[in-house]
Design an enzyme around this catalytic site. Structure first.
Site: not given
Ligand code: AMP
Ligand code: TRP
Length: 328
Positions: A111, A194, A197
């Protein structure tokens, strides 16, 4: 009943990776376990600098969590900033993790590299400490997440072990649980990254609110390879493997078995698009209904904050006692 906790950031539209890697498993686990799911707006603040954005994204994400099937009767769905114990324990966690440990986090490296020309907040760096607080506040045994979050769960365990060692047994050690299929959904245009967004273009990322025609188009344009053999090989054929993984996650048939059913890339792409669109249609209509009743969404989130707060207050008090702060 195992205590389960997982959270998601309100940073824009929810995509297929979030759904197959995380949300779907939250829903399937809600009756067998005592589940807590947070919309982590404080985490999203690490990369937000405009007023109003977080609130809007939060209510939309809440509608989506209920639309995919979280049942407010059994699941505790809450907004992180509504439960101030997250920030309070977050500081304690910052004092329990080292600079070196935080420096090794791949999510921070990715990031911060992507934001090279942008503002990199200290919060982006200390993010895993707040995440550890999220998890440890609820004595969570299991944390269902996509593969990318495993490192954050590991550091949470390390922090808990260190705190328990310093101040006496206080926190329960959680473990990550990742689904067999869908743990890592890749970008349709760049199948070695992966799905996310923050991808360069939206064309490789399928959002849960995309219209069926847009979904099918995105799958038709998915990048594959210059061979013409359908075979499940993540290393050699990442594009085809991703399509097989997605179809497998939707249908429940193994990717290897699915590979045997196809001879042409085109048919695999269109079946994949159709299957995903069909899976998302009922979710989209529930989402629209919920968004038309903001008062009800607000009520559900207040109930969630109340329930989450009760658990979080007790754990924070335990941590304060263990440290031995002078009581007020
Ligand atoms: P985030 O969008 O990073 O806040 O992710 C929210 C949840 O979605 C987390 O549990 C991530 O591990 C899961 N996640 C995000 N992107 C992927 C992906 N491309 N494939 C599988 N799981 C994902
Ligand atoms: N870091 C996680 C992500 O980017 C979001 C998240 C914050 C999370 N606190 C958490 C996931 C606690 C599991 C448990 O997806």
């Amino acid at each position: 009943m195992a205590r389960v906790l997982s959270c998601i950031q309100p940073t824009g539209d929810v995509h297929l990776g979030n759904y197959l890697g995380a949300l779907r498993n939250w829903v399937s686990g809600q009756h067998a376990n005592d589940v807590f799911h947070g919309i982590v707006d404080l985490h999203a603040l690490t990369i937000t600098d405009k007023p109003g954005v977080l609130g809007k994204n939060t209510v939309e994400l809440a509608a989506m969590l209920f639309a995919v099937g979280l049942d407010p009767e059994v699941a505790t769905v809450f907004v992180q900033s509504h439960v101030p114990e997250h920030s309070q324990l977050g500081w304690i966690m910052e004092c329990t993790v080292s600079f070196g440990e935080l420096s090794r986090m791949t999510q921070f490296k990715d990031k911060s590299a992507k934001r090279e020309a942008d503002f990199v907040s200290a919060g982006l760096f200390t993010y895993p400490a707040l995440q550890a607080a999220d998890i440890l506040l609820y004595d969570a045994a299991e944390v269902p997440v996509g593969d990318d979050q495993r490192q954050h769960i590991e550091i949470t365990r390390d922090i808990a072990v260190r705190f328990n060692h310093r101040f006496g047994d206080t926190f329960f050690l959680p473990k990550a649980v990742t689904p067999p299929a869908g743990a890592r959904v890749m970008d349709l245009l760049d199948p070695t990254s992966k799905m996310s967004k923050s991808s360069e273009t939206d064309a490789g990322c399928v959002y849960l609110l995309d219209a069926p025609s847009a979904i099918e188009k995105k799958f038709k344009r998915a990048v594959t390879d210059s061979e013409n053999e359908v075979r499940y090989d993540r290393e050699a054929k990442p594009g085809i493997a991703n399509l097989l993984d997605i179809l497998s996650a939707v249908t429940g048939t193994s990717p290897q078995q699915l590979a045997d059913q196809y001879t042409q890339y085109g048919a695999l792409k269109s079946d994949c698009g159709a299957a995903v669109a069909a899976m998302l249609t009922p979710i989209q209509s529930r989402y629209t209904e919920l968004m038309n009743d903001k008062a009800e969404l607000g009520r559900l989130l207040r109930i969630g904050a109340e329930k989450a707060g009760t658990v979080a207050q007790a754990t924070l008090a335990r941590a304060h006692d263990a440290i031995g702060f002078y009581p007020r």
